[in-house]
Scaffold this motif. Structure first.
Motif, PDB file in Angstrom:
ATOM      1  N   LEU A 165       0.825  -1.210   0.000  1.00 17.73           N
ATOM      2  CA  LEU A 165       0.000   0.000   0.000  1.00 17.73           C
ATOM      3  C   LEU A 165       0.862   1.264   0.000  1.00 17.73           C
ATOM      4  N   HIS A 166       1.914   1.264   0.796  1.00 17.29           N
ATOM      5  CA  HIS A 166       2.816   2.406   0.867  1.00 17.29           C
ATOM      6  C   HIS A 166       3.484   2.657  -0.494  1.00 17.29           C
ATOM      7  N   GLY A 167       3.892   1.581  -1.139  1.00 21.69           N
ATOM      8  CA  GLY A 167       4.510   1.706  -2.468  1.00 21.69           C
ATOM      9  C   GLY A 167       3.549   2.278  -3.483  1.00 21.69           C
ATOM     10  N   LYS A 168       2.278   1.829  -3.442  1.00 22.58           N
ATOM     11  CA  LYS A 168       1.267   2.350  -4.366  1.00 22.58           C
ATOM     12  C   LYS A 168       1.003   3.832  -4.113  1.00 22.58           C
ATOM     13  N   ARG A 169       0.884   4.217  -2.827  1.00 20.34           N
ATOM     14  CA  ARG A 169       0.660   5.632  -2.482  1.00 20.34           C
ATOM     15  C   ARG A 169       1.824   6.494  -2.939  1.00 20.34           C
ATOM     16  N   LYS A 170       3.025   5.978  -2.736  1.00 20.77           N
ATOM     17  CA  LYS A 170       4.219   6.732  -3.126  1.00 20.77           C
ATOM     18  C   LYS A 170       4.248   6.928  -4.646  1.00 20.77           C
ATOM     19  N   ALA A 171       3.910   5.904  -5.390  1.00 17.00           N
ATOM     20  CA  ALA A 171       3.881   5.998  -6.847  1.00 17.00           C
ATOM     21  C   ALA A 171       2.795   6.970  -7.308  1.00 17.00           C
TER      22      ALA A 171
END
Length: 126
Positions: free
Chosen positions: A13-19
């Protein structure tokens, strides 16, 4: 059934938000460049909908905004360019206007002479 791993899910989830944040910032910067607006943390934050804190905290985004802001400060604004052009062209414009004034004065003198001749012809016809 596989075991649910909460830590992996949070990382994903953090990776998706960051992207998503990176994408929003990239598009906002592109719009600002196209519109020829200043690029700084305030303008990017308002254009992208991302908080200034996020912009400052993300090292890549922060460096990009700082670099673009620095590049824009090096490029003269249109008003500065116009002012410099006016200063540089001032002498040429003055010389051109002086030539035009001289030409118009000569034309005016010729027309006055023609008018005198025409008045003389009319007077002789009477």
């Amino acid at each position: 059934m596989s075991k649910y791993n909460r830590l992996e899910h949070l990382k994903e989830l953090h990776g998706k938000r960051k992207a998503l944040t990176q994408e929003k910032v990239d598009k906002a910067i592109q719009r600002l460049i196209k519109a020829r607006k200043t690029i700084n943390f305030n303008s990017v934050a308002s254009e992208s909908g991302v908080t200034k804190k996020t912009l400052y905290d993300n090292k890549e985004i922060r460096e990009r905004i700082e670099n673009l802001r620095h590049q824009q400060s090096q490029v003269p604004t249109p008003s500065q360019v116009k002012r410099e052009m006016d200063d540089n062209n001032k002498d040429a414009i003055i010389a051109s206007l002086k030539r035009k004034i001289k030409r118009l004065e000569e034309e005016n003198k010729e027309l006055k002479e023609q008018l005198k001749i025409n008045y003389a012809d009319i007077y002789n016809q009477l």
